[in-house]
Design a protein around this motif. Structure first.
Motif, PDB file in Angstrom:
ATOM      1  N   ASP A 103       1.279  -1.391  -0.015  1.00 31.27           N
ATOM      2  CA  ASP A 103      -0.683  -0.226  -0.346  1.00 31.27           C
ATOM      3  C   ASP A 103       0.952   1.356  -0.337  1.00 31.27           C
ATOM      4  OD1 ASP A 103      -1.885  -1.438  -0.200  1.00 31.27           O
ATOM      5  OD2 ASP A 103      -2.086  -1.523   1.777  1.00 31.27           O
ATOM      6  N   TYR A 104       0.183   2.525  -0.826  1.00 32.13           N
ATOM      7  CA  TYR A 104       0.909   3.218  -0.627  1.00 32.13           C
ATOM      8  C   TYR A 104      -0.691   4.885  -0.061  1.00 32.13           C
ATOM      9  CZ  TYR A 104       4.391   1.338  -3.574  1.00 32.13           C
ATOM     10  OH  TYR A 104       5.395   1.106  -3.953  1.00 32.13           O
ATOM     11  N   TYR A 105       0.030   5.940   0.332  1.00 32.65           N
ATOM     12  CA  TYR A 105      -1.224   7.298  -0.025  1.00 32.65           C
ATOM     13  C   TYR A 105      -0.227   7.997  -0.983  1.00 32.65           C
ATOM     14  CZ  TYR A 105      -4.112  10.659   1.191  1.00 32.65           C
ATOM     15  OH  TYR A 105      -4.910  11.672   0.949  1.00 32.65           O
ATOM     16  N   ARG A 106      -0.356   8.087  -1.939  1.00 37.89           N
ATOM     17  CA  ARG A 106      -0.003   8.430  -3.464  1.00 37.89           C
ATOM     18  C   ARG A 106      -0.933   9.152  -3.820  1.00 37.89           C
ATOM     19  NH1 ARG A 106       5.183   5.603  -5.128  1.00 37.89           N
ATOM     20  NH2 ARG A 106       6.838   5.722  -2.945  1.00 37.89           N
ATOM     21  N   PRO A 107      -1.930   9.954  -3.896  1.00 39.21           N
ATOM     22  CA  PRO A 107      -3.194  10.368  -4.947  1.00 39.21           C
ATOM     23  C   PRO A 107      -2.897  10.743  -6.177  1.00 39.21           C
ATOM     24  CG  PRO A 107      -3.530  11.364  -1.918  1.00 39.21           C
ATOM     25  CD  PRO A 107      -2.429  10.603  -2.251  1.00 39.21           C
ATOM     26  N   GLU A 108      -1.475  12.039  -5.962  1.00 37.94           N
ATOM     27  CA  GLU A 108      -0.952  12.661  -6.453  1.00 37.94           C
ATOM     28  C   GLU A 108      -0.431  11.888  -8.054  1.00 37.94           C
ATOM     29  OE1 GLU A 108       2.373  12.066  -4.299  1.00 37.94           O
ATOM     30  OE2 GLU A 108       0.763  12.514  -3.355  1.00 37.94           O
ATOM     31  N   VAL A 109      -0.336  10.787  -7.737  1.00 36.71           N
ATOM     32  CA  VAL A 109       0.407  10.067  -8.983  1.00 36.71           C
ATOM     33  C   VAL A 109      -0.743   9.226  -9.818  1.00 36.71           C
ATOM     34  CG1 VAL A 109       1.230   7.403  -9.519  1.00 36.71           C
ATOM     35  CG2 VAL A 109       2.544   8.463  -7.616  1.00 36.71           C
ATOM     36  N   PRO A 110      -1.828   8.812  -9.061  1.00 33.36           N
ATOM     37  CA  PRO A 110      -2.649   8.597 -10.023  1.00 33.36           C
ATOM     38  C   PRO A 110      -3.737   9.699 -11.188  1.00 33.36           C
ATOM     39  CG  PRO A 110      -3.639   7.408  -8.455  1.00 33.36           C
ATOM     40  CD  PRO A 110      -2.017   8.204  -8.146  1.00 33.36           C
ATOM     41  N   GLU A 111      -3.286  10.901 -10.019  1.00 31.98           N
ATOM     42  CA  GLU A 111      -4.059  11.850  -9.776  1.00 31.98           C
ATOM     43  C   GLU A 111      -3.516  13.161 -11.280  1.00 31.98           C
ATOM     44  OE1 GLU A 111      -4.657  14.617  -6.891  1.00 31.98           O
ATOM     45  OE2 GLU A 111      -6.200  13.051  -6.018  1.00 31.98           O
ATOM     46  N   SER A 112      -2.422  12.647 -11.146  1.00 32.91           N
ATOM     47  CA  SER A 112      -1.737  13.345 -12.877  1.00 32.91           C
ATOM     48  C   SER A 112      -1.933  12.107 -13.997  1.00 32.91           C
ATOM     49  CB  SER A 112      -0.210  13.385 -12.207  1.00 32.91           C
ATOM     50  OG  SER A 112       0.386  11.833 -12.038  1.00 32.91           O
ATOM     51  N   ALA A 113      -2.552  11.198 -13.679  1.00 33.52           N
ATOM     52  CA  ALA A 113      -1.852  10.503 -14.892  1.00 33.52           C
ATOM     53  C   ALA A 113      -3.682  10.871 -15.849  1.00 33.52           C
ATOM     54  CB  ALA A 113      -2.123   8.859 -14.490  1.00 33.52           C
ATOM     55  N   HIS A 114      -3.651  11.234 -17.276  1.00 31.78           N
ATOM     56  CA  HIS A 114      -5.004  10.999 -17.928  1.00 31.78           C
ATOM     57  C   HIS A 114      -4.857  10.159 -18.917  1.00 31.78           C
ATOM     58  CE1 HIS A 114      -6.903  14.680 -15.583  1.00 31.78           C
ATOM     59  NE2 HIS A 114      -5.132  15.182 -15.561  1.00 31.78           N
ATOM     60  N   SER A 115      -4.552   9.265 -18.796  1.00 26.69           N
ATOM     61  CA  SER A 115      -4.656   7.964 -19.959  1.00 26.69           C
ATOM     62  C   SER A 115      -4.412   6.468 -19.194  1.00 26.69           C
ATOM     63  CB  SER A 115      -4.275   7.734 -21.159  1.00 26.69           C
ATOM     64  OG  SER A 115      -2.197   8.456 -20.084  1.00 26.69           O
ATOM     65  N   PHE A 116      -4.437   5.562 -20.028  1.00 24.24           N
ATOM     66  CA  PHE A 116      -4.074   4.400 -19.830  1.00 24.24           C
ATOM     67  C   PHE A 116      -3.905   3.754 -20.476  1.00 24.24           C
ATOM     68  CE2 PHE A 116      -5.038  -0.378 -18.844  1.00 24.24           C
ATOM     69  CZ  PHE A 116      -4.666  -0.501 -17.632  1.00 24.24           C
TER      70      PHE A 116
END
Length: 338
Positions: free
Chosen positions: A151-164
């Motif tokens: 586990d992590y608490y790094r919301p900035e990582v997925p929040e910065s991604a806008h493609s998959f």
């Protein structure tokens, strides 16, 4: 002596490989290839050649093994190049982007009589090795359930991604650690339940997964998230007679990030506050609770095993079949993305 070279001169090479290789007297690091020397950010190692000419590395007759420490999307092409130049090959994880690529690479290596494998250093995590010790001592009885959390608490990582990109997903990038641990110890599961998610919505990065692997009556769960402010225990193991809980992860990465290297005697070593707790009931019905001294981890054991395979002809510890199974599980997991 095993003489090796590296493709890539970034964090992977300098943080997760060289600190362990340089401790081994039977391995010589001769050359490191860096594609962009102007971006060089790691201190150079005395006695090692640095080059931006890939052919210099590939055509060096002294070099027996080349280690690929680049982005996942270059692993396939670099691996083919290395094998075509009759060099053994170690590849950072995830091994390839698809299982078809992995099969092709393994086939080329087999045809040429070369060793190729992925760098599954997490097999030698302290917490995972300690869990194996507890299971094999038998105090918790027949296994019923194993939970593995990353586990992590790094919301900035997925929040910065806008493609998959499936091969750059959280499942591929981190499931390759824990899934290999499961496969290496428990083997091929009877069946798997997949819960793979994009918590921020469709078209964003995969930032959560929960895979349940079933082995008869045993369930092994591999769970990870970018949104855990408080981490779950690294391992929770339940048997018919007791349980074992290991709250903290292996400390090698923690120390490496602090540039506290393996030449320190206490590198990666758990102190008593990191020990897991074993609770079990004995034959007289008495309940015991005790701390379990952690088994020492060592990422460098991947290189020890490779040395034995290349120099002494022993079987690989990290087998082609295990790697292919892992790749197939990752592919199926992404197809079940929610």
């Amino acid at each position: 002596m095993l003489t090796i070279g590296y493709i890539g001169n970034g964090k992977s090479t300098n943080r997760y490989h060289l600190p362990f290789v340089l401790q081994r007297e039977n391995i010589k690091v001769k050359t490191i290839y860096q594609r962009n020397p102007q971006r060089e950010s790691w201190e150079r190692i005395a006695g090692v050649q640095y080059t931006s000419d890939l052919d210099e590395l590939l055509n060096d007759k002294e070099i027996q093994l080349i280690v690929i420490c680049t982005r996942h999307d270059s692993h396939y092409e670099y691996s083919k190049l290395v094998l075509e130049h009759n060099k053994h090959c170690l590849v950072e994880k995830p091994f390839m982007e698809t299982s078809d690529q992995a099969r092709e690479i393994f086939a080329i290596a087999k045809e040429k009589g070369l060793v190729v494998q992925t760098y599954q250093n997490r097999r030698f995590d302290s917490d995972f090795l300690t869990v194996q010790k507890v299971i094999e001592e038998g105090k918790i009885g027949d296994l019923l359930e194993v939970e593995m959390h990353y586990d992590y608490y790094r919301p900035e990582v997925p929040e910065s991604a806008h493609s998959f990109d499936p091969a750059a997903s959280f499942l591929y990038g981190h499931g390759c650690h824990t899934l290999d641990q499961v496969i290496s110890y428990f083997g091929k599961p009877d069946h798997i339940h997949y819960d793979v998610r994009q918590l921020l919505g469709e078209g964003r990065m995969n930032d959560y997964f929960d895979l349940d692997l079933y082995y008869g009556t045993l369930k092994v769960s591999v769970k990870s998230s970018y949104f855990r402010l408080k981490e779950r225990p690294s391992f929770v193991v339940h048997g018919k007679k007791g349980c074992f809980i290991k709250e903290t992860k292996d400390r090698q990465e923690e120390h490496l990030k602090l540039f506290y290297m393996p030449d320190n005697k206490d590198f990666g070593i758990d102190t008593i506050k990191h020990y897991g707790v074993l609770t079990y009931i004995d034959e007289e019905g008495t309940i015991h609770e005790e701390k379990v001294k952690s088994v020492d981890g060592d990422y460098g054991r991947v290189y020890d095993d490779l040395y034995e395979a290349i120099i002494n002809g022993k079987e690989k510890t990290i087998t082609d079949e295990q790697t292919l199974l892992q790749m197939e599980i990752l592919e199926t997991g992404i197809k079940n993305l929610k």
